[in-house]
Design an enzyme around this catalytic site. Structure first.
Site, mmCIF file in Angstrom:
data_model
loop_
_atom_site.group_PDB
_atom_site.id
_atom_site.type_symbol
_atom_site.label_atom_id
_atom_site.label_comp_id
_atom_site.label_asym_id
_atom_site.label_seq_id
_atom_site.Cartn_x
_atom_site.Cartn_y
_atom_site.Cartn_z
ATOM 1 C CG ASP A 258 -4.068 -39.609 10.323
ATOM 2 O OD1 ASP A 258 -4.280 -39.535 11.548
ATOM 3 O OD2 ASP A 258 -2.997 -39.236 9.799
ATOM 4 C CG MET B 261 -3.488 -36.862 16.697
ATOM 5 S SD MET B 261 -2.228 -38.166 16.814
ATOM 6 C CE MET B 261 -0.928 -37.295 17.665
ATOM 7 N N GLY B 262 -5.628 -36.647 13.090
ATOM 8 C CA GLY B 262 -6.271 -36.976 11.808
ATOM 9 C C GLY B 262 -5.658 -36.259 10.628
ATOM 10 C CG HIS C 60 1.701 -38.792 20.391
ATOM 11 N ND1 HIS C 60 2.046 -37.496 20.646
ATOM 12 C CD2 HIS C 60 2.124 -39.057 19.134
ATOM 13 C CE1 HIS C 60 2.670 -36.989 19.597
ATOM 14 N NE2 HIS C 60 2.729 -37.920 18.662
ATOM 15 C CD GLU D 11 -3.440 -33.688 13.930
ATOM 16 O OE1 GLU D 11 -2.758 -33.496 14.934
ATOM 17 O OE2 GLU D 11 -3.183 -34.588 13.103
ATOM 18 N NE ARG E 134 -9.487 -25.084 31.900
ATOM 19 C CZ ARG E 134 -9.548 -25.132 33.233
ATOM 20 N NH1 ARG E 134 -10.373 -24.320 33.885
ATOM 21 N NH2 ARG E 134 -8.798 -25.953 33.919
ATOM 22 C CB THR F 28 -2.792 -43.984 8.843
ATOM 23 O OG1 THR F 28 -3.137 -42.746 9.477
ATOM 24 C CG2 THR F 28 -3.720 -44.164 7.660
HETATM 25 O O1 F6P Z 1 -0.551 -39.820 10.817
HETATM 26 C C1 F6P Z 1 -0.792 -40.164 12.133
HETATM 27 C C2 F6P Z 1 -0.632 -38.990 13.040
HETATM 28 O O2 F6P Z 1 -0.895 -39.403 14.350
HETATM 29 C C3 F6P Z 1 -1.459 -37.757 12.662
HETATM 30 O O3 F6P Z 1 -2.795 -37.873 13.065
HETATM 31 C C4 F6P Z 1 -0.700 -36.669 13.364
HETATM 32 O O4 F6P Z 1 -0.878 -35.412 12.753
HETATM 33 C C5 F6P Z 1 0.722 -37.117 13.220
HETATM 34 O O5 F6P Z 1 0.699 -38.510 13.015
HETATM 35 C C6 F6P Z 1 1.584 -36.794 14.405
HETATM 36 O O6 F6P Z 1 2.855 -37.225 14.143
HETATM 37 P P1 F6P Z 1 4.056 -37.199 15.194
HETATM 38 O O7 F6P Z 1 3.813 -38.294 16.164
HETATM 39 O O8 F6P Z 1 5.250 -37.449 14.348
HETATM 40 O O9 F6P Z 1 4.027 -35.859 15.827
#
Ligand code: F6P
Length: 343
Positions: A127, A169-170, A271, A222, A265, A125
């Site tokens: 994360d 993310m995370g 992704h 996030e 901003r 992951t």
């Molecule tokens: O668990 C990995 C992750 O990229 C998280 O950081 C993020 O909240 C989530 O997946 C996003 O998932 P998806 O691509 O399904 O929106």
């Protein structure tokens, strides 16, 4: 032995390197491999394809997963565990290597503990929130991508006297924000583990302004909940909120704009953090995880997850790995804050 391999949850740089290493090492034990497509969905649908050595060439640099992924949770439906056991038998499997994070490995743990399925886990992951391992593969690639972005944002923010809020993310762990914010020289880092307020960020930026610094970079994870806002968002199969849809970066930039003498901003990295080629460190640990996983299968070390401990690859009980999220501890946060918030 006939060994299934699946990749579940969000994709992550290094997944293909693990698959390659499992197939290459397992081949030495005489294992035959079946790639199950799209995570647990592939098992439930008996959807697999044979994976030989020729199928895993040139995979070290390739992002994503050649097996596809999904967030399917077999335990969401009544009798899902039993159905997995039937599918395992129908596919003629003797063992399964599950490559995933908290959710995918949580399913693997239950299948092992409640149904005796012969499963080995590999921690994946971006994360980095899995317990029992120093790092998950993919995490440092995501940190590098976020750091590269922050480096670029410094120059444009400075040119326009702007504050740029970078959302990374995370999920509920602030590791990506912490490490990329530190490496990228952010002026404020917000992580879910440390509740903060818009006031505190405003004060930090005003302090910079008083020292003649008219721009700022704020990194926000996030999963941060601002000033007691309710966490929201649609839920996935595992009951997790889709945090990108909450949009904390945008909300924070808006609130800052109302309060500071600069335009704020948002930039949402999204992704981009998960895509593309893994950095060398992630290729190396992904490969070493895959190699160890194949040996664990041969040794009958089921119900375990391969793990990194101080530079060495070992393994831990799957139940230990998924029992609690690995979030950013207070002392590490304090150490980073001393530098970021320094005079
Ligand atoms: O668990 C990995 C992750 O990229 C998280 O950081 C993020 O909240 C989530 O997946 C996003 O998932 P998806 O691509 O399904 O929106």
């Amino acid at each position: 032995m006939r060994v299934g391999i699946l990749t579940g949850g969000g994709d992550c740089p290094g997944l293909n390197a693990v698959i390659r290493a499992v197939v290459r090492t397992g081949g030495r034990h005489g294992h035959e491999h079946v790639g199950l497509l799209h995570g647990w969905r592939g098992l439930l649908e008996r959807d697999g394809r044979s994976l030989g050595r020729a199928d895993v060439g040139a995979l070290l640099t390739r992002g994503g997963t050649i097996l596809g992924s999904s967030r399917t949770n077999p335990f969401k439906s009544e009798g899902g565990g039993e159905e997995c056991v039937r599918a395992f038998a129908d596919l003629g499997l003797d063992a399964l290597v599950a490559i995933g994070g908290e959710d995918t490995l949580g399913v693997a743990r239950r299948l092992y503990a409640e149904h005796g399925l012969k499963v080995v886990g590999v921690p994946k992951t971006i994360d980095n929130d899995l317990s029992g391992t120093d790092f998950t593969f993919g995490f440092w690639t995501a940190v590098q991508i976020a750091t590269d972005a922050i480096d670029r944002l410094h120059t444009t923010a400075e040119s326009h006297d702007r504050v740029i809020v970078v959302e990374v993310m995370g999920r509920h762990a602030g590791w990506i924000a912490l490490e990329s914010g530190l490496a990228g020289g952010a002026h404020a880092i917000l992580i879910p583990e440390q509740p903060t307020s818009v006031d505190a960020v405003v004060a930090r930026l005003e302090d910079r302004r008083a020292r003649g610094r008219t721009y700022g970079i704020v990194v926000v994870s996030e999963g941060v909940v601002l000033d007691g806002d309710a966490a929201a968002g649609e839920l996935d199969d595992f009951g997790h909120a889709q945090l990108a849809k909450v949009g904390v970066g945008e909300v924070l930039a808006e609130r800052l704009s109302e309060r500071i003498r600069a335009e704020a901003r948002p930039v949402v990295l999204g992704h981009v953090q998960r895509g593309g080629t893994p950095i060398a460190f992630d290729r190396v640990i992904a490969t070493r995880f895959g190699e160890r996983a194949a040996h664990l299968v041969a040794e009958g070390g089921f119900g375990r997850m391969v793990a990194l401990h101080g530079g060495r690859i070992g393994d831990v009980e799957l139940s230990d790995a998924v029992s609690a999220l690995k979030t950013v501890p207070e002392d590490i946060w304090r150490a980073v804050e001393e530098v970021v918030a320094g005079p």
